[in-house]
Write a protein that holds these residues in place. Structure first.
Motif, PDB file in Angstrom:
ATOM      1  N   LEU A 133      90.042  50.913  17.018  1.00 60.47           N
ATOM      2  CA  LEU A 133      88.281  50.713  18.235  1.00 60.47           C
ATOM      3  C   LEU A 133      88.893  51.453  19.684  1.00 60.47           C
ATOM      4  CD1 LEU A 133      88.746  48.622  15.697  1.00 60.47           C
ATOM      5  CD2 LEU A 133      87.523  46.908  17.448  1.00 60.47           C
ATOM      6  N   ARG A 134      89.650  51.515  20.406  1.00 63.28           N
ATOM      7  CA  ARG A 134      89.833  52.169  21.377  1.00 63.28           C
ATOM      8  C   ARG A 134      89.218  53.824  21.720  1.00 63.28           C
ATOM      9  NH1 ARG A 134      94.140  48.780  23.128  1.00 63.28           N
ATOM     10  NH2 ARG A 134      96.124  50.557  22.439  1.00 63.28           N
ATOM     11  N   LYS A 135      89.375  54.472  20.412  1.00 63.00           N
ATOM     12  CA  LYS A 135      89.661  55.795  20.053  1.00 63.00           C
ATOM     13  C   LYS A 135      88.285  55.851  20.087  1.00 63.00           C
ATOM     14  CE  LYS A 135      90.923  59.436  16.855  1.00 63.00           C
ATOM     15  NZ  LYS A 135      91.871  59.969  15.857  1.00 63.00           N
ATOM     16  N   ALA A 136      87.274  55.267  19.247  1.00 60.51           N
ATOM     17  CA  ALA A 136      86.592  55.207  18.861  1.00 60.51           C
ATOM     18  C   ALA A 136      85.518  54.818  20.183  1.00 60.51           C
ATOM     19  CB  ALA A 136      86.147  54.203  17.802  1.00 60.51           C
ATOM     20  N   GLY A 137      85.845  54.009  21.624  1.00 60.32           N
ATOM     21  CA  GLY A 137      85.393  53.704  22.316  1.00 60.32           C
ATOM     22  C   GLY A 137      84.451  52.188  22.048  1.00 60.32           C
ATOM     23  N   ASP A 139      84.374  48.208  22.379  1.00 58.61           N
ATOM     24  CA  ASP A 139      85.106  46.891  23.073  1.00 58.61           C
ATOM     25  C   ASP A 139      85.185  45.757  22.170  1.00 58.61           C
ATOM     26  OD1 ASP A 139      85.809  45.063  24.693  1.00 58.61           O
ATOM     27  OD2 ASP A 139      83.467  44.777  25.586  1.00 58.61           O
ATOM     28  N   GLU A 140      86.321  45.707  21.631  1.00 51.69           N
ATOM     29  CA  GLU A 140      86.659  44.095  20.613  1.00 51.69           C
ATOM     30  C   GLU A 140      86.760  43.102  20.936  1.00 51.69           C
ATOM     31  OE1 GLU A 140      91.126  42.196  21.364  1.00 51.69           O
ATOM     32  OE2 GLU A 140      91.408  44.857  22.307  1.00 51.69           O
ATOM     33  N   THR A 141      86.339  42.716  22.439  1.00 50.53           N
ATOM     34  CA  THR A 141      85.684  41.467  22.913  1.00 50.53           C
ATOM     35  C   THR A 141      83.538  41.619  22.852  1.00 50.53           C
ATOM     36  OG1 THR A 141      84.395  42.293  25.188  1.00 50.53           O
ATOM     37  CG2 THR A 141      86.734  41.722  24.959  1.00 50.53           C
ATOM     38  N   THR A 142      83.115  42.414  22.016  1.00 50.83           N
ATOM     39  CA  THR A 142      81.930  41.947  21.634  1.00 50.83           C
ATOM     40  C   THR A 142      81.449  42.759  20.454  1.00 50.83           C
ATOM     41  OG1 THR A 142      81.299  44.353  23.306  1.00 50.83           O
ATOM     42  CG2 THR A 142      81.137  42.208  24.055  1.00 50.83           C
ATOM     43  N   ALA A 143      82.898  43.303  19.695  1.00 49.59           N
ATOM     44  CA  ALA A 143      82.515  43.757  18.555  1.00 49.59           C
ATOM     45  C   ALA A 143      82.200  43.185  17.333  1.00 49.59           C
ATOM     46  CB  ALA A 143      84.035  44.837  18.029  1.00 49.59           C
ATOM     47  N   PHE A 144      82.775  41.519  16.741  1.00 51.81           N
ATOM     48  CA  PHE A 144      82.525  40.695  16.270  1.00 51.81           C
ATOM     49  C   PHE A 144      81.942  39.487  16.495  1.00 51.81           C
ATOM     50  CE2 PHE A 144      86.801  43.132  16.075  1.00 51.81           C
ATOM     51  CZ  PHE A 144      86.094  43.709  15.295  1.00 51.81           C
ATOM     52  N   ASN A 145      80.882  39.554  17.694  1.00 57.46           N
ATOM     53  CA  ASN A 145      80.205  38.284  18.016  1.00 57.46           C
ATOM     54  C   ASN A 145      79.390  37.721  17.032  1.00 57.46           C
ATOM     55  OD1 ASN A 145      81.993  38.218  20.289  1.00 57.46           O
ATOM     56  ND2 ASN A 145      80.337  39.082  21.694  1.00 57.46           N
ATOM     57  N   SER A 146      79.002  38.877  16.218  1.00 62.16           N
ATOM     58  CA  SER A 146      77.760  38.492  15.183  1.00 62.16           C
ATOM     59  C   SER A 146      77.814  39.782  13.916  1.00 62.16           C
ATOM     60  CB  SER A 146      75.960  38.791  16.129  1.00 62.16           C
ATOM     61  OG  SER A 146      75.926  40.166  16.088  1.00 62.16           O
ATOM     62  N   GLN A 147      77.054  39.447  13.313  1.00 55.55           N
ATOM     63  CA  GLN A 147      77.471  40.375  11.873  1.00 55.55           C
ATOM     64  C   GLN A 147      76.241  41.450  12.403  1.00 55.55           C
ATOM     65  OE1 GLN A 147      75.530  38.747   7.988  1.00 55.55           O
ATOM     66  NE2 GLN A 147      77.629  37.304   7.809  1.00 55.55           N
ATOM     67  N   GLU A 148      75.205  41.714  12.881  1.00 60.65           N
ATOM     68  CA  GLU A 148      74.419  42.636  13.430  1.00 60.65           C
ATOM     69  C   GLU A 148      75.834  44.157  14.313  1.00 60.65           C
ATOM     70  OE1 GLU A 148      71.923  45.883  13.589  1.00 60.65           O
ATOM     71  OE2 GLU A 148      71.841  43.736  12.607  1.00 60.65           O
ATOM     72  N   LYS A 151      78.336  45.477  12.195  1.00 59.92           N
ATOM     73  CA  LYS A 151      77.805  46.623  11.325  1.00 59.92           C
ATOM     74  C   LYS A 151      78.350  48.053  11.676  1.00 59.92           C
ATOM     75  CE  LYS A 151      73.984  47.797   8.271  1.00 59.92           C
ATOM     76  NZ  LYS A 151      73.202  47.463   7.970  1.00 59.92           N
ATOM     77  N   GLN A 152      77.035  47.493  14.517  1.00 61.01           N
ATOM     78  CA  GLN A 152      77.622  48.532  14.649  1.00 61.01           C
ATOM     79  C   GLN A 152      78.702  49.154  15.015  1.00 61.01           C
ATOM     80  OE1 GLN A 152      75.410  46.823  18.143  1.00 61.01           O
ATOM     81  NE2 GLN A 152      73.571  46.757  17.454  1.00 61.01           N
ATOM     82  N   THR A 153      80.016  48.348  14.954  1.00 62.97           N
ATOM     83  CA  THR A 153      81.317  48.828  15.225  1.00 62.97           C
ATOM     84  C   THR A 153      81.596  49.388  14.034  1.00 62.97           C
ATOM     85  OG1 THR A 153      81.580  46.352  16.479  1.00 62.97           O
ATOM     86  CG2 THR A 153      83.587  47.725  15.273  1.00 62.97           C
ATOM     87  N   LEU A 154      81.495  48.709  12.566  1.00 65.05           N
ATOM     88  CA  LEU A 154      81.543  49.683  11.523  1.00 65.05           C
ATOM     89  C   LEU A 154      81.084  51.724  11.857  1.00 65.05           C
ATOM     90  CD1 LEU A 154      81.716  47.386   8.783  1.00 65.05           C
ATOM     91  CD2 LEU A 154      83.078  48.429   9.889  1.00 65.05           C
TER      92      LEU A 154
END
Length: 808
Positions: A133-137, A139-148, A151-154
């Motif tokens: 995740l760090r390599k892709a820039g 932020d893990e603290t907000t990456a999974f707050n919602s399904q949206e 999806k943005q993280t993916l």
């Protein structure tokens, strides 16, 4: 020292080096304080369902068991579980001390009886690689707050050339149902209606949740589609994927990590929205040998201290809120994340046929993945809809049968418990109040009205505690209102809307409709059973049938109780009661016959429809579904055999013929003819004395000898031909018969229970039967005023003795 057996499902269940030793240590304080010895019976998950089902069918085995949450509903429907008493549930804190959906999992749809206590649980989580995740820039603290945001993280991972941003099973996997549930629930969909009767797989919200889940397949690499279920987790632990959905109960995941880089970079987060939660529960078997001791153990196992220590040991989370808040869970980063997921969790429904539903879903979801993978330009929504329309049609029939089975089982349990609650009670008011309290657990609120001494008025004798207190003051003049009409016409009556037709009731808060059923003993009116409906028009035809049967039983209880009160004064009334009880018993036998006979029709219907389903759709269903159908057919046939045997048992006295002079040698000739195939196949040798002429029932004597000789042949030593010797001698005013074999023998500790109905010491395909044959023999001999007993030693054969009175 009292001993009770506790079956528990553990990894390495056959090894003393696994968790078994530690669990025994956790149980030591209980054993020391109560002087109750707990014998552990370890089971493993792959075989535990079959083992527990065998206990359920045989009516013996452990006193208390650890089960999967969805299994308890099947055992409850079979009437093999003891409901959890209210005082035990209250002492554990009830729903307030547990996550609500965990506690509610112990109830069948529409019922108020608690069948199991939630013990521990686990949930599905998102596992991710922090370094990727760090390599892709990201932020893990907000990456999974919602399904949206997920999806943005993916999408960022994919655009950053991460080969496998997303990892979930795409083959046939039991975990698929666990994982996909979150997306279905988050979209407002579900699997089944709350009453458990209808599938809603093709509901628009369910379809949206499925589409949201399967559309994430664009972030799955082609390599993943080749992986079997067992290869998915190792693929992630080796660092081949950025984010994975995995089943987890706590620190269990860390036990499978072998790569240090993964361990140092592992992060976890709850699935956005609802999380799927799997539950393990505790049940008490109705056949338990010591209820008091068993309930003490149930209370101990469900307590905060034991639950905390046990869950820490096995790596799952306790179901109690106070245990979840223990420092070892709350202050641990991993556990606290799991707790967060549990707080937003849900569980699958508690219905009888959930295993059938789940198996079909697993197969269907695997097919959807493969279709989407092989044809990436296909319409995802249409593929999902077509598949869910298909499975909805397929499962409508099993769910309808499940709902009908549950309803029948509920009625059977209610009748059984009404009978049990009245067995030891002789005071009329107390007996009826106990029954009404029992009915309240089934959501039946009622009151009973009986005539006064002069039969001029009907007055309320007892009422459900939840009804308005004004009902205790109701007085109906004889022949007036709906109760008078019911007693005069000897038929039930219904007020669909009591506000529109209040009669003598006026506006009683909380009662919107009313069903009144007459209480008749023979032709004598004894009162009315009045059932309150909470909404207008709240009674169905099934309700009318159930409450009519209830009224018949209550009328018999009222009659029996009143007679008992009268019998304490004079001997004449004692004789009168004996006559009345005999008549009541005869009516009960006839009622039992009718109920048992009627039970065969729905069983026959289930069996024939299952065969029809197999015949018509054999080319459309897979081997697993065919196996399930075969299991169901076999179960129906076994139950029909048990019902027929039970009817035969009940008819020994009720349909016996007048005794005639019977030549026992001719009886034996017919028995040997009937058993010729079995005797020839086993090469059995039958020796017998000259047999006498006796007074008896020819048909029953044939059945007696056929059961004893048939058992002697059946339970022979492997590799040794059966030899059966039949001997008779006259002793005083009796003929003493003996049937001796050279078979496997029986331990003396089992002699007494051998004649119990449905009691089988040997099971399996090599020893077929229902366990009622020797109970029938005992009843036949006793019907002929004789006695029957056994002498045997394991490995040294068995001799059955019985006596028959000599002819006068």
């Amino acid at each position: 020292m009292t001993e009770i057996v506790f079956s528990i499902i553990l990894p390495d269940a056959d090894s003393e080096s696994g968790y078994i030793k530690e669990v025994k240590q956790l149980l030591e304080p209980f054993e020391q304080s109560t002087k109750i010895r707990v014998k552990l019976e370890p089971l493993d998950w792959p075989t535990s369902w079959q083992k527990l089902m065998e206990y359920s069918q045989r009516g013996d085995g452990p006193d208390i068991s650890h089960v999967g949450q969805t299994w308890a509903s099947s055992f409850a429907a079979m009437n093999t579980l003891m409901p959890i008493p209210d005082d035990i549930a209250d002492s554990l804190g009830g729903r307030e001390k547990y996550l609500p959906y965990l506690w509610d999992s112990g109830y069948l749809p529409g019922e108020k009886q608690l069948w199991c206590i939630p013990w521990y649980c686990g949930t599905c989580l998102l596992f991710y690689r922090r370094d990727i995740l760090r390599k892709a820039g990201i932020d893990e603290t907000t990456a999974f707050n919602s399904q949206e945001s997920l999806k943005q993280t993916l999408e960022k991972l994919k655009s950053g050339n991460i080969k496998t941003p997303w990892l979930v099973p795409t083959q046939r996997s039991v975990n698929t149902v666990h994982y996909i549930s979150s997306w279905i629930w988050n979209a407002g969909g579900d699997y089944i209606t709350p009453d458990g009767k209808f599938p809603v797989f093709n509901d628009k919200n369910t379809l949206k949740g499925l589409a949201d889940y399967f559309n994430l397949g664009s972030y799955i690499s082609d390599d993943v589609y080749k992986l079997q279920d067992s290869e998915i987790e190792p693929y992630f632990w080796k660092g081949n994927a950025a984010i994975a959905v995995q089943w987890n109960g706590g620190p269990l995941v860390y036990r499978e990590i072998t790569e240090p880089v993964v361990m140092n970079n592992l992060g976890i987060a709850p699935i956005p929205g609802f999380s799927f939660v799997g539950i393990s529960s505790l049940v008490v078997w109705r056949h338990n040998k010591n209820t008091e001791a068993t309930l003490k153990l149930l209370h101990f196992l469900s307590g905060r201290k034991f639950m905390t220590e046990f869950c820490k040991l096995i790596g799952y989370l306790p179901s109690r809120i106070d245990a979840l808040n223990a420092p070892q869970f709350k202050n641990d980063q991993l556990y606290s994340t799991v707790i967060k997921a549990l707080n937003s969790g849900r569980a699958v429904p508690s219905i009888i046929f959930w295993s059938v539903v789940e198996e079909r879903l697993i197969e269907t979801f695997g097919q959807i993945w493969q279709t989407l993978h092989t044809n990436k330009k296909s319409d995802t929504n249409q593929i999902i809809k077509n598949k869910m329309d298909e499975i909805t049609g397929f499962l409508k029939f099993p769910l309808r049968i499940s709902a009908e089975t549950q309803r029948r089982a509920r009625e059977f349990r209610l009748m059984y418990e009404v009978g049990q609650s009245a067995v030891s009670q002789m005071h009329l008011e107390k007996t009826l109040q106990i029954i009404l309290n029992l009915l309240e657990t089934y959501d039946i609120n009622a009151w009973i009205m009986l005539p006064d001494e002069n039969k001029n008025e009907l007055k309320t004798l007892v009422m459900s505690e939840s009804l308005p207190k004004d009902i205790m003051n109701l007085v109906i003049p004889a022949g007036k209102d709906i109760q008078g009409w019911v007693l005069s016409n000897k038929t039930p009556a219904l007020i669909k809307d009591i506000q529109a037709d209040p009669g003598s009731f006026g506006n009683i808060p909380g009662i919107s409709s009313l069903l009144v059923v007459p209480l008749f003993c023979g032709t004598i009116p004894v009162g009315t059973l009045n059932i309150a409906g909470l909404t207008p028009d709240s009674f169905t035809d099934d309700d009318l049938q159930l409450h009519t049967i209830l009224a018949q039983n209550m009328a018999m209880i009222i009659e029996r109780t009143r007679l008992f009160d009268q019998l304490e004064s004079v001997q004449l009334k004692l004789l009168h009661q004996a006559s009345e009880l005999s008549r009541s018993n005869k009516e009960l036998e006839e009622f039992a016959y009718i109920v048992s006979h009627d039970l065969q029709e729905p069983l026959r219907m289930v069996k024939e429809y299952l065969k029809l389903l197999k015949r018509r759709y054999h080319d459309k269903i897979d081997a697993n579904a065919t196996d399930f159908i075969n299991f169901a057919v076999d179960g129906s046939e076994r139950m029909q055999t048990m019902i027929k045997d039970l009817l035969a048992y009940s008819r020994i006295s009720s349909q016996a013929k007048k005794f005639d002079s019977i030549d026992v040698s001719r009886v034996l000739d017919e028995v040997l003819t009937n058993l010729k195939y079995t005797i020839d196949k086993s090469k059995a040798v039958i020796n017998f004395d000259k047999l006498p002429v006796i007074k008896g029932d020819r048909t029953q004597l044939i059945q007696l000898f056929q059961n004893l000789i048939g058992n002697a042949v059946k339970f022979h030593k492997p590799g040794k031909n059966p030899v059966i010797n039949i001997h008779v001698e006259k002793k005083n005013a009796e003929w003493l018969f003996s049937v001796q074999d050279n078979g496997i023998g029986i331990d003396s500790k089992n002699f007494e229970e051998l004649f119990f109905i449905f009691k089988r010491l040997k099971t399996g395909p090599e020893y077929p039967g229902t366990g009622i044959g020797l109970a029938i023999c005992k009843k036949i001999v006793e019907h002929h005023n004789g006695r029957i007993w056994i002498e045997s030693e394991p490995g040294k054969g068995t001799t059955f003795f019985f006596t028959i009175k000599t002819m006068v």
